[in-house]
Design an enzyme around this catalytic site. Structure first.
Site, short mmCIF file in Angstrom:
data_model
loop_
_atom_site.label_atom_id
_atom_site.label_comp_id
_atom_site.label_asym_id
_atom_site.label_seq_id
_atom_site.Cartn_x
_atom_site.Cartn_y
_atom_site.Cartn_z
N CYS A 143 -4.96 -10.67 -24.60
CA CYS A 143 -4.32 -10.27 -23.34
C CYS A 143 -3.00 -11.03 -23.22
O CYS A 143 -2.77 -11.80 -22.29
CB CYS A 143 -5.25 -10.58 -22.17
SG CYS A 143 -4.74 -9.77 -20.65
N CYS B 114 -9.97 -5.44 -26.71
CA CYS B 114 -10.36 -6.43 -25.70
C CYS B 114 -11.87 -6.35 -25.40
O CYS B 114 -12.39 -5.28 -25.10
CB CYS B 114 -9.57 -6.18 -24.42
SG CYS B 114 -10.04 -7.29 -23.10
N CYS C 293 -11.77 -4.12 -16.68
CA CYS C 293 -10.38 -4.38 -16.36
C CYS C 293 -9.80 -3.29 -15.45
O CYS C 293 -9.64 -2.13 -15.86
CB CYS C 293 -9.56 -4.47 -17.66
SG CYS C 293 -7.82 -4.82 -17.36
N GLU D 118 -5.69 -31.31 -24.35
CA GLU D 118 -5.24 -30.61 -23.14
C GLU D 118 -3.87 -31.12 -22.68
O GLU D 118 -3.03 -30.35 -22.24
CB GLU D 118 -6.27 -30.75 -22.01
CG GLU D 118 -7.56 -30.00 -22.26
CD GLU D 118 -7.35 -28.49 -22.38
OE1 GLU D 118 -6.32 -27.98 -21.93
OE2 GLU D 118 -8.23 -27.82 -22.97
N CYS E 299 -5.26 -4.05 -25.63
CA CYS E 299 -6.37 -3.63 -24.77
C CYS E 299 -7.50 -2.95 -25.56
O CYS E 299 -8.67 -3.09 -25.23
CB CYS E 299 -5.86 -2.69 -23.68
SG CYS E 299 -4.70 -3.51 -22.58
FE1 SF4 Z 1 -5.98 -7.74 -20.73
FE2 SF4 Z 1 -7.28 -5.84 -19.44
FE3 SF4 Z 1 -5.99 -5.23 -21.64
FE4 SF4 Z 1 -8.19 -6.74 -21.72
S1 SF4 Z 1 -8.05 -4.61 -21.12
S2 SF4 Z 1 -6.27 -7.08 -22.86
S3 SF4 Z 1 -8.00 -7.92 -19.85
S4 SF4 Z 1 -5.09 -5.94 -19.74
#
Ligand code: SF4
Length: 477
Positions: free
Chosen positions: A277, A287, A293, A95, A284
């Site tokens: 993201c 995702c 989202c 970290e 997206c």
């Molecule tokens: Fe990011 Fe939302 Fe796209 Fe997922 S859907 S990658 S959380 S902006």
């Protein structure tokens, strides 16, 4: 218990790095009615208030992480090491190295560090041995063998750290390791609160990461990746570096973290920010939490949004929405979030630096390097003799100033006309735009240095590149 902890975490508001009680509960006997009214809760658009949605998000994120996480050495150690202190040390080192530095860069440094100091005890013990021997005198001052040993250890750390930047991180890690051994009986603090309170250089994020990953404490983390993901998930467009927004994000991270797998959940959230993201072109479509989202909904459905539960936000008056002067820009899509206040321009600094060279006894060229002070920018690293230049100084004046500096420092007569201009090297630090004006000065004969002067040594080109010199200096040779 976890609920109590989460409630306590929500009740603490940060101010100048110190925890203070919530409004109305500050001093004993103060009446809540007499104080400032409690701030209104943020509009629902910016919260996770539905337990079913939180559960679903945790499940989707953890399942994705199980399948897609990158294979990283500190993750392997955290997952396989049975000893809690060793686990915490392994996570802690990673970290600290990952602060301000990319994962791909850190891996090699991490492996070398763990090979050299595989446990907290190994690092602390090495530090303690030289520290005890050198007690009572300031580090890196010349003339004492114990100080020389302490400097050698710092040099080893600096050499290993060279190229990672932000060199004080390695030094702090050493100091904290010494503290664990000498004051905490060799046992790492077992909670995020104690880690932050007791270890120098361990802030709220690092403490949360160590506690959740190493000990399974259900505590959230907020770093740059988490800020981006959460701001997008909940359309937070106010300045994401402001204390008010950061406090909200910590509340959200603490509310979201999976109670059974906090370490994996936190790493998953960071991994999502690092790989899916991402800042400029988020993926997206791939995702795992896209159904949760709000930024994506807004992008898909435009404004006004047809989603009933996100219509309650009074844009313009909301402390978490983008400011009225910088409204949603449809060409940016989800990358409308997060937003930061404009960065300050880096300060421009010019420094004259001189490559003093001589023929060594084996005929190879050698260069003189000197050690920087033990605090401040690039503390303890080695560099060519350098002199910050006043603004607007002409070349002749620069050379004279540099010659005077070299002469005062070495005790040798140095003529300005002997300095040969080589060129300029630019290096951008986070807050400084640094220009090195590079000169060279060949020296004849056998030159010896007064050991009472600043630490200095002659090195070959190969030794120079293996020494604890900054990336900026490596550009000079
Ligand atoms: Fe990011 Fe939302 Fe796209 Fe997922 S859907 S990658 S959380 S902006």
């Amino acid at each position: 218990m976890n609920r109590l902890r989460a409630a306590a975490a929500r009740g603490l508001r940060r101010s100048s790095g110190r925890a203070v009680p919530p409004a109305g509960q500050g001093r004993k006997g103060a009446s809540p009615r007499g104080g400032a009214p409690a701030p209104a809760p943020p509009p629902a658009q910016h919260l996770f208030s539905d337990p079913a949605e939180i559960e679903a998000l945790r499940g989707s994120l953890l399942a994705w992480y199980g399948k897609c996480k990158r294979d990283l050495p500190w993750r392997t150690l955290a997952a396989t090491e049975p000893d809690a202190d060793r686990r915490a040390y392994a996570v802690w080192v990673s970290e600290i190295m990952l602060q301000q530095t990319q994962v791909a860069t850190v891996i090699d440094y991490y492996n070398r560090w763990m090979q050299k100091w595989p446990t907290l005890q190994a690092l602390a013990q090495a530090s303690l041995e030289v520290s005890v021997a050198g007690a009572g005198s300031s580090p890196c001052s010349p003339g004492s063998s114990s100080n020389t040993r302490l400097c050698l250890l710092e040099q080893e750390v600096n050499e290993l750290w060279a190229g990672l930047g932000y060199y004080s991180r390695g030094k702090r890690l050493q100091e904290a390791a010494r503290k664990v051994v000498s004051e905490l009986a060799g046992q790492m603090p077992r909670t995020a609160e104690d880690l932050q309170k007791l270890l120098p250089g361990v802030g709220r994020y690092t403490a949360g990461a160590i506690a959740s990953i190493s000990y399974g404490q259900a505590t959230g983390v907020v770093d740059g990746n988490v800020i981006r993901v959460l701001c997008r998930l909940r359309c937070i467009g106010a300045d994401s570096s402001s204390p008010a927004v950061i406090d909200r994000l910590w509340d959200m991270a603490n509310a979201l973290v999976d109670r059974s797998h906090p370490g994996d959940f936190n790493q998953a959230l960071m991994e999502l920010g690092a790989t899916v993201c991402v800042p400029k072109a988020p993926l997206c479509g791939e995702c795992p939490v896209k159904q949760h989202c709000q930024a994506r909904r807004r992008k898909l459905f435009g404004k006004p949004t047809p989603v009933p539960d996100v219509e309650d936000c009074d844009v313009g008056g909301c402390p978490l929405c983008p400011p009225a002067t910088e409204p949603w820009d449809s060409s940016l899509g989800v990358t409308n979030f997060p937003r930061k206040a404009a960065k300050k321009q880096p300060r421009a600094v010019r420094t004259a630096t001189c490559v003093l060279e001589r023929r060594g006894c084996h005929g190879a060229l050698e260069y003189l390097i000197v050690q920087r002070p033990s605090s401040g920018l690039l503390a303890g690293l080695w560099e060519f003799p350098s002199l910050p230049l006043a603004e607007g100084l002409q070349e002749e004046k620069q050379k004279e100033a540099l010659a005077d500096h070299l002469q005062a420092w070495t005790g040798w007569p140095v003529a300005a006309k002997g300095l040969q201009f080589i060129g300029e090297v630019i290096h951008i630090f986070s807050h400084i735009h640094q220009t090195y004006v590079v000169y060279s000065l060949p020296l004849d004969g056998d030159v010896t240095l007064d050991p009472a002067l600043s630490p200095s040594r002659w090195v070959t080109e190969e030794e120079f590149h293996a020494s604890a010199v900054s990336t900026a200096m490596k550009k000079v040779l």
